[in-house]
Design a protein around this motif. Sequence first.
Motif, PDB file in Angstrom:
ATOM      1  N   TYR A  94     160.154 -58.188  38.120  1.00 42.58           N
ATOM      2  CA  TYR A  94     160.063 -57.135  39.124  1.00 42.58           C
ATOM      3  C   TYR A  94     158.716 -57.185  39.824  1.00 42.58           C
ATOM      4  CZ  TYR A  94     164.183 -55.024  37.019  1.00 42.58           C
ATOM      5  OH  TYR A  94     165.455 -54.794  36.556  1.00 42.58           O
ATOM      6  N   THR A  95     158.700 -56.682  41.040  1.00 42.26           N
ATOM      7  CA  THR A  95     157.446 -56.484  41.751  1.00 42.26           C
ATOM      8  C   THR A  95     156.964 -55.066  41.446  1.00 42.26           C
ATOM      9  OG1 THR A  95     158.607 -55.701  43.703  1.00 42.26           O
ATOM     10  CG2 THR A  95     158.108 -58.054  43.600  1.00 42.26           C
ATOM     11  N   ALA A  96     155.760 -54.771  41.826  1.00 42.94           N
ATOM     12  CA  ALA A  96     155.170 -53.437  41.629  1.00 42.94           C
ATOM     13  C   ALA A  96     155.316 -52.985  40.180  1.00 42.94           C
ATOM     14  CB  ALA A  96     155.793 -52.417  42.590  1.00 42.94           C
ATOM     15  N   THR A  97     154.879 -53.859  39.261  1.00 46.91           N
ATOM     16  CA  THR A  97     154.989 -53.554  37.828  1.00 46.91           C
ATOM     17  C   THR A  97     153.856 -52.646  37.381  1.00 46.91           C
ATOM     18  OG1 THR A  97     153.731 -55.523  37.246  1.00 46.91           O
ATOM     19  CG2 THR A  97     156.133 -55.751  37.359  1.00 46.91           C
ATOM     20  N   TRP A  98     153.938 -52.212  36.144  1.00 44.46           N
ATOM     21  CA  TRP A  98     152.895 -51.386  35.540  1.00 44.46           C
ATOM     22  C   TRP A  98     152.703 -51.832  34.107  1.00 44.46           C
ATOM     23  CZ3 TRP A  98     154.766 -45.783  34.155  1.00 44.46           C
ATOM     24  CH2 TRP A  98     156.009 -45.834  33.552  1.00 44.46           C
ATOM     25  N   SER A  99     151.666 -51.360  33.464  1.00 44.29           N
ATOM     26  CA  SER A  99     151.327 -51.857  32.130  1.00 44.29           C
ATOM     27  C   SER A  99     151.998 -51.086  31.002  1.00 44.29           C
ATOM     28  CB  SER A  99     149.808 -51.818  31.929  1.00 44.29           C
ATOM     29  OG  SER A  99     149.345 -50.488  32.059  1.00 44.29           O
ATOM     30  N   LEU A 100     152.652 -49.968  31.304  1.00 50.34           N
ATOM     31  CA  LEU A 100     153.261 -49.155  30.257  1.00 50.34           C
ATOM     32  C   LEU A 100     154.461 -49.832  29.611  1.00 50.34           C
ATOM     33  CD1 LEU A 100     151.787 -46.533  29.842  1.00 50.34           C
ATOM     34  CD2 LEU A 100     153.677 -45.337  30.906  1.00 50.34           C
ATOM     35  N   LEU A 101     155.361 -50.331  30.411  1.00 50.68           N
ATOM     36  CA  LEU A 101     156.574 -51.007  29.946  1.00 50.68           C
ATOM     37  C   LEU A 101     156.813 -52.226  30.827  1.00 50.68           C
ATOM     38  CD1 LEU A 101     159.169 -48.067  29.598  1.00 50.68           C
ATOM     39  CD2 LEU A 101     158.194 -49.380  27.733  1.00 50.68           C
ATOM     40  N   PRO A 102     157.607 -53.177  30.338  1.00 54.12           N
ATOM     41  CA  PRO A 102     157.997 -54.272  31.227  1.00 54.12           C
ATOM     42  C   PRO A 102     158.821 -53.784  32.430  1.00 54.12           C
ATOM     43  CG  PRO A 102     158.374 -54.892  28.947  1.00 54.12           C
ATOM     44  CD  PRO A 102     158.022 -53.426  28.957  1.00 54.12           C
ATOM     45  N   ALA A 103     159.573 -52.693  32.228  1.00 53.64           N
ATOM     46  CA  ALA A 103     160.339 -52.104  33.331  1.00 53.64           C
ATOM     47  C   ALA A 103     159.388 -51.269  34.190  1.00 53.64           C
ATOM     48  CB  ALA A 103     161.448 -51.217  32.781  1.00 53.64           C
ATOM     49  N   PRO A 104     159.333 -51.544  35.495  1.00 52.58           N
ATOM     50  CA  PRO A 104     158.396 -50.800  36.339  1.00 52.58           C
ATOM     51  C   PRO A 104     158.820 -49.349  36.554  1.00 52.58           C
ATOM     52  CG  PRO A 104     159.691 -52.333  37.655  1.00 52.58           C
ATOM     53  CD  PRO A 104     160.061 -52.575  36.226  1.00 52.58           C
ATOM     54  N   ALA A 105     157.856 -48.541  36.947  1.00 48.99           N
ATOM     55  CA  ALA A 105     158.102 -47.112  37.165  1.00 48.99           C
ATOM     56  C   ALA A 105     159.180 -46.888  38.211  1.00 48.99           C
ATOM     57  CB  ALA A 105     156.800 -46.417  37.579  1.00 48.99           C
ATOM     58  N   TRP A 106     159.202 -47.705  39.251  1.00 46.53           N
ATOM     59  CA  TRP A 106     160.175 -47.490  40.321  1.00 46.53           C
ATOM     60  C   TRP A 106     161.603 -47.726  39.861  1.00 46.53           C
ATOM     61  CZ3 TRP A 106     163.252 -51.477  41.974  1.00 46.53           C
ATOM     62  CH2 TRP A 106     162.813 -52.785  41.719  1.00 46.53           C
ATOM     63  N   ILE A 107     161.835 -48.673  38.955  1.00 49.18           N
ATOM     64  CA  ILE A 107     163.207 -48.911  38.486  1.00 49.18           C
ATOM     65  C   ILE A 107     163.637 -47.776  37.563  1.00 49.18           C
ATOM     66  CG2 ILE A 107     162.829 -50.364  36.448  1.00 49.18           C
ATOM     67  CD1 ILE A 107     165.386 -51.289  39.025  1.00 49.18           C
ATOM     68  N   LEU A 108     162.689 -47.243  36.778  1.00 48.41           N
ATOM     69  CA  LEU A 108     163.023 -46.097  35.926  1.00 48.41           C
ATOM     70  C   LEU A 108     163.262 -44.852  36.779  1.00 48.41           C
ATOM     71  CD1 LEU A 108     160.630 -46.689  32.909  1.00 48.41           C
ATOM     72  CD2 LEU A 108     163.060 -47.238  33.114  1.00 48.41           C
ATOM     73  N   ALA A 109     162.561 -44.751  37.894  1.00 49.85           N
ATOM     74  CA  ALA A 109     162.813 -43.644  38.823  1.00 49.85           C
ATOM     75  C   ALA A 109     164.230 -43.728  39.368  1.00 49.85           C
ATOM     76  CB  ALA A 109     161.788 -43.666  39.964  1.00 49.85           C
ATOM     77  N   LEU A 110     164.706 -44.941  39.632  1.00 46.22           N
ATOM     78  CA  LEU A 110     166.095 -45.095  40.083  1.00 46.22           C
ATOM     79  C   LEU A 110     167.084 -44.721  38.991  1.00 46.22           C
ATOM     80  CD1 LEU A 110     166.048 -48.362  42.238  1.00 46.22           C
ATOM     81  CD2 LEU A 110     166.461 -46.006  42.992  1.00 46.22           C
ATOM     82  N   TRP A 111     166.773 -45.062  37.745  1.00 46.82           N
ATOM     83  CA  TRP A 111     167.636 -44.654  36.633  1.00 46.82           C
ATOM     84  C   TRP A 111     167.685 -43.122  36.528  1.00 46.82           C
ATOM     85  CZ3 TRP A 111     170.948 -47.052  33.316  1.00 46.82           C
ATOM     86  CH2 TRP A 111     170.963 -48.444  33.313  1.00 46.82           C
ATOM     87  N   ALA A 112     166.550 -42.487  36.727  1.00 47.70           N
ATOM     88  CA  ALA A 112     166.510 -41.016  36.694  1.00 47.70           C
ATOM     89  C   ALA A 112     167.400 -40.434  37.786  1.00 47.70           C
ATOM     90  CB  ALA A 112     165.072 -40.522  36.845  1.00 47.70           C
ATOM     91  N   CYS A 113     167.278 -40.970  38.978  1.00 47.34           N
ATOM     92  CA  CYS A 113     168.106 -40.485  40.087  1.00 47.34           C
ATOM     93  C   CYS A 113     169.581 -40.763  39.826  1.00 47.34           C
ATOM     94  CB  CYS A 113     167.679 -41.132  41.395  1.00 47.34           C
ATOM     95  SG  CYS A 113     166.073 -40.575  41.958  1.00 47.34           S
ATOM     96  N   PHE A 114     169.877 -41.933  39.272  1.00 51.20           N
ATOM     97  CA  PHE A 114     171.270 -42.271  38.991  1.00 51.20           C
ATOM     98  C   PHE A 114     171.906 -41.243  38.063  1.00 51.20           C
ATOM     99  CE2 PHE A 114     174.681 -44.630  36.857  1.00 51.20           C
ATOM    100  CZ  PHE A 114     175.425 -44.978  37.975  1.00 51.20           C
ATOM    101  N   ALA A 115     171.142 -40.753  37.100  1.00 48.09           N
ATOM    102  CA  ALA A 115     171.675 -39.735  36.183  1.00 48.09           C
ATOM    103  C   ALA A 115     172.159 -38.504  36.938  1.00 48.09           C
ATOM    104  CB  ALA A 115     170.600 -39.332  35.165  1.00 48.09           C
ATOM    105  N   PHE A 116     171.483 -38.177  38.033  1.00 48.47           N
ATOM    106  CA  PHE A 116     171.842 -36.995  38.809  1.00 48.47           C
ATOM    107  C   PHE A 116     172.968 -37.265  39.810  1.00 48.47           C
ATOM    108  CE2 PHE A 116     167.885 -35.600  37.020  1.00 48.47           C
ATOM    109  CZ  PHE A 116     168.125 -34.258  36.777  1.00 48.47           C
ATOM    110  N   THR A 117     173.506 -38.480  39.804  1.00 51.95           N
ATOM    111  CA  THR A 117     174.682 -38.773  40.628  1.00 51.95           C
ATOM    112  C   THR A 117     175.971 -38.751  39.814  1.00 51.95           C
ATOM    113  OG1 THR A 117     174.612 -41.188  40.324  1.00 51.95           O
ATOM    114  CG2 THR A 117     173.300 -40.257  42.147  1.00 51.95           C
TER     115      THR A 117
END
Length: 182
Positions: free
Chosen positions: A76-99
């Motif tokens: 992924y692009t725009a990664t972060w050091s917390l997890l291999p999964a970047p914050a933006w992809i987890l943000a999409l997972w959060a939004c998906f839950a609300f769909t």
Amino acid sequence: MMFWLTLFAYEAVWFCTVSGAGHGLAWPGVLAAAVFVTWRLFVSRHVAVECRLLAVSLVLGAAMETFWVRAGWITYTATWSLLPAPAWILALWACFAFTILPLFGYLQSRPWLAALFGAIGGPLSYAAASDGWHAAHVISPSWHAWCALAVGWGLALPLLTTLARRWTQATATSRAQHRSAL
């Protein structure tokens, strides 16, 4: 009307998220996701159910995305050091839950259809993020990644829709019992 508003808003968040990530920026997607989630919490008739779906979706998304990255199938692009999964992809997972409740109600009692829809729709979304926006990159041999995405989303969507059905029914039963006790 809520179906169309939610669909349009989710697609706008998806576009903002992957286009930002394609330019190396996570914050536009995270901000758009925060606005979407806040709006859905405000308009939802089932806030408790959607919050539970959010928790499951984030754990599931973090686990699957981390697995796919560590397996070397996706970067992924725009990664972060917390997890291999970047914050933006987890943000999409959060939004998906609300769909799940407003967009996928018809799948709640059709787990095989949900599995098929997830197995096809999930990888298509990643293909668009990869090919169209360069926010994700599928590593060769790419069939490993595409199969993993299809299996992951083929399991995730029926799980989330089944939980939504159960929790919504449990909430309705609890409310009915409470009213009858009064």
